[in-house]
Motif scaffolding. Structure first.
Motif, PDB file in Angstrom:
ATOM      1  N   ALA A  49     -12.356   6.275 -34.791  1.00 35.83           N
ATOM      2  CA  ALA A  49     -13.273   6.010 -35.851  1.00 35.83           C
ATOM      3  C   ALA A  49     -15.217   5.935 -35.166  1.00 35.83           C
ATOM      4  O   ALA A  49     -15.961   7.053 -35.465  1.00 35.83           O
ATOM      5  CB  ALA A  49     -12.667   5.115 -36.390  1.00 35.83           C
ATOM      6  N   ILE A  50     -14.851   5.064 -34.304  1.00 30.89           N
ATOM      7  CA  ILE A  50     -16.073   4.915 -32.919  1.00 30.89           C
ATOM      8  C   ILE A  50     -16.272   6.824 -32.452  1.00 30.89           C
ATOM      9  O   ILE A  50     -17.707   6.835 -32.226  1.00 30.89           O
ATOM     10  CB  ILE A  50     -15.977   4.233 -31.627  1.00 30.89           C
ATOM     11  N   SER A  51     -15.454   7.017 -32.461  1.00 27.97           N
ATOM     12  CA  SER A  51     -15.536   8.129 -31.632  1.00 27.97           C
ATOM     13  C   SER A  51     -16.391   9.669 -32.545  1.00 27.97           C
ATOM     14  O   SER A  51     -17.175  10.273 -33.000  1.00 27.97           O
ATOM     15  CB  SER A  51     -13.705   9.124 -31.141  1.00 27.97           C
ATOM     16  N   LYS A  52     -16.400   8.998 -33.702  1.00 30.05           N
ATOM     17  CA  LYS A  52     -16.524  10.087 -35.000  1.00 30.05           C
ATOM     18  C   LYS A  52     -18.058   9.827 -34.986  1.00 30.05           C
ATOM     19  O   LYS A  52     -19.315  10.645 -35.122  1.00 30.05           O
ATOM     20  CB  LYS A  52     -15.777  10.326 -36.247  1.00 30.05           C
ATOM     21  N   HIS A  53     -17.891   8.296 -35.105  1.00 25.63           N
ATOM     22  CA  HIS A  53     -19.597   7.665 -34.848  1.00 25.63           C
ATOM     23  C   HIS A  53     -20.757   8.409 -33.640  1.00 25.63           C
ATOM     24  O   HIS A  53     -21.421   8.958 -34.117  1.00 25.63           O
ATOM     25  CB  HIS A  53     -19.687   6.474 -34.913  1.00 25.63           C
ATOM     26  N   ILE A  54     -19.859   8.400 -32.863  1.00 27.44           N
ATOM     27  CA  ILE A  54     -20.563   9.363 -31.566  1.00 27.44           C
ATOM     28  C   ILE A  54     -20.577  10.652 -31.892  1.00 27.44           C
ATOM     29  O   ILE A  54     -22.174  10.927 -30.915  1.00 27.44           O
ATOM     30  CB  ILE A  54     -19.660   8.613 -30.042  1.00 27.44           C
ATOM     31  N   GLN A  55     -19.836  10.791 -32.189  1.00 26.65           N
ATOM     32  CA  GLN A  55     -20.108  12.407 -32.671  1.00 26.65           C
ATOM     33  C   GLN A  55     -21.379  12.441 -33.078  1.00 26.65           C
ATOM     34  O   GLN A  55     -22.097  13.947 -32.617  1.00 26.65           O
ATOM     35  CB  GLN A  55     -18.783  13.245 -32.927  1.00 26.65           C
ATOM     36  N   VAL A  56     -21.465  11.535 -34.525  1.00 26.41           N
ATOM     37  CA  VAL A  56     -22.291  12.690 -34.892  1.00 26.41           C
ATOM     38  C   VAL A  56     -24.281  11.785 -34.148  1.00 26.41           C
ATOM     39  O   VAL A  56     -24.530  12.460 -34.249  1.00 26.41           O
ATOM     40  CB  VAL A  56     -22.169  10.961 -36.561  1.00 26.41           C
ATOM     41  N   LEU A  57     -23.762  10.515 -33.709  1.00 19.53           N
ATOM     42  CA  LEU A  57     -25.342  10.392 -32.909  1.00 19.53           C
ATOM     43  C   LEU A  57     -25.462  11.669 -32.188  1.00 19.53           C
ATOM     44  O   LEU A  57     -26.472  12.021 -31.308  1.00 19.53           O
ATOM     45  CB  LEU A  57     -24.834   9.699 -32.195  1.00 19.53           C
ATOM     46  N   GLU A  58     -24.189  12.104 -31.396  1.00 21.03           N
ATOM     47  CA  GLU A  58     -24.673  13.113 -30.772  1.00 21.03           C
ATOM     48  C   GLU A  58     -25.741  14.453 -30.946  1.00 21.03           C
ATOM     49  O   GLU A  58     -26.052  15.212 -30.573  1.00 21.03           O
ATOM     50  CB  GLU A  58     -23.203  13.513 -29.822  1.00 21.03           C
ATOM     51  N   LYS A  59     -24.683  15.282 -32.027  1.00 20.23           N
ATOM     52  CA  LYS A  59     -25.459  15.749 -32.686  1.00 20.23           C
ATOM     53  C   LYS A  59     -26.627  15.706 -32.821  1.00 20.23           C
ATOM     54  O   LYS A  59     -26.985  17.312 -33.468  1.00 20.23           O
ATOM     55  CB  LYS A  59     -23.863  16.362 -33.859  1.00 20.23           C
ATOM     56  N   ALA A  60     -27.240  14.183 -33.333  1.00 22.83           N
ATOM     57  CA  ALA A  60     -27.634  14.149 -33.870  1.00 22.83           C
ATOM     58  C   ALA A  60     -29.022  14.463 -32.893  1.00 22.83           C
ATOM     59  O   ALA A  60     -30.513  14.393 -32.282  1.00 22.83           O
ATOM     60  CB  ALA A  60     -28.481  13.015 -34.846  1.00 22.83           C
ATOM     61  N   GLY A  61     -28.757  14.937 -31.549  1.00 17.13           N
ATOM     62  CA  GLY A  61     -29.978  14.574 -30.457  1.00 17.13           C
ATOM     63  C   GLY A  61     -29.623  12.546 -29.370  1.00 17.13           C
ATOM     64  O   GLY A  61     -30.457  12.587 -28.832  1.00 17.13           O
ATOM     65  N   LEU A  62     -29.265  11.881 -30.410  1.00 16.31           N
ATOM     66  CA  LEU A  62     -29.890  10.588 -30.168  1.00 16.31           C
ATOM     67  C   LEU A  62     -29.030  10.168 -28.848  1.00 16.31           C
ATOM     68  O   LEU A  62     -29.728   9.319 -27.545  1.00 16.31           O
ATOM     69  CB  LEU A  62     -29.635   9.561 -31.178  1.00 16.31           C
ATOM     70  N   ILE A  63     -28.433  11.060 -28.769  1.00  9.97           N
ATOM     71  CA  ILE A  63     -27.396  10.326 -27.357  1.00  9.97           C
ATOM     72  C   ILE A  63     -26.738  11.962 -26.469  1.00  9.97           C
ATOM     73  O   ILE A  63     -26.148  12.781 -27.048  1.00  9.97           O
ATOM     74  CB  ILE A  63     -25.954   9.929 -27.591  1.00  9.97           C
ATOM     75  N   THR A  64     -26.083  11.473 -25.466  1.00  7.74           N
ATOM     76  CA  THR A  64     -25.873  12.519 -24.844  1.00  7.74           C
ATOM     77  C   THR A  64     -25.081  12.293 -23.872  1.00  7.74           C
ATOM     78  O   THR A  64     -24.198  10.220 -23.850  1.00  7.74           O
ATOM     79  CB  THR A  64     -26.616  13.392 -23.265  1.00  7.74           C
TER      80      THR A  64
END
Length: 118
Positions: A49-64
């Protein structure tokens, strides 16, 4: 860069930040980079579930994410955060200018009222 590109990035970023878990992840990453396991520690949800949240943040360009041997740490993307801040700041400056103008009008009215009562 076209305005529609900026709008799409802003939409994705604000949508990603609408979730409290993702905001907590961003807050955690503001202190230092972290792996998925490290990010998942304070949560009662699964690493998936955390990985999915991270993917959303990554797709939004907020994290790398980078690769450091076996580790894949997540990092905040400062340019994306700066774009959000700049967008918000534009509206804040307009609102502040309006409040200053209103303050000036009210001060003028008060001064005129006190002058009339003398």
């Amino acid at each position: 860069m076209q305005d529609t590109d900026v709008e799409h990035r802003l939409d994705r970023a604000f949508l990603a930040l609408a979730d409290p878990v993702r905001r907590r992840l961003v807050a955690r990453l503001s202190r230092s980079s972290a792996t998925v396991n490290e990010l998942a520690e304070p949560f009662t949800m699964s690493k998936q579930a955390i990985s999915k949240h991270i993917q959303v943040l990554e797709k939004a360009g907020l994290i790398t994410r980078t690769r450091d041997g076996q580790r894949r740490p997540c990092h905040l993307a400062p340019a994306a955060l700066e774009e959000l801040t700049s967008w918000i700041d534009g509206y804040r400056l307009v609102a502040e200018a309006r409040f200053r103008a209103l303050d000036h009008v009210l001060a003028s009215m008060k001064a005129a009222d006190s002058h009339d009562s003398v």
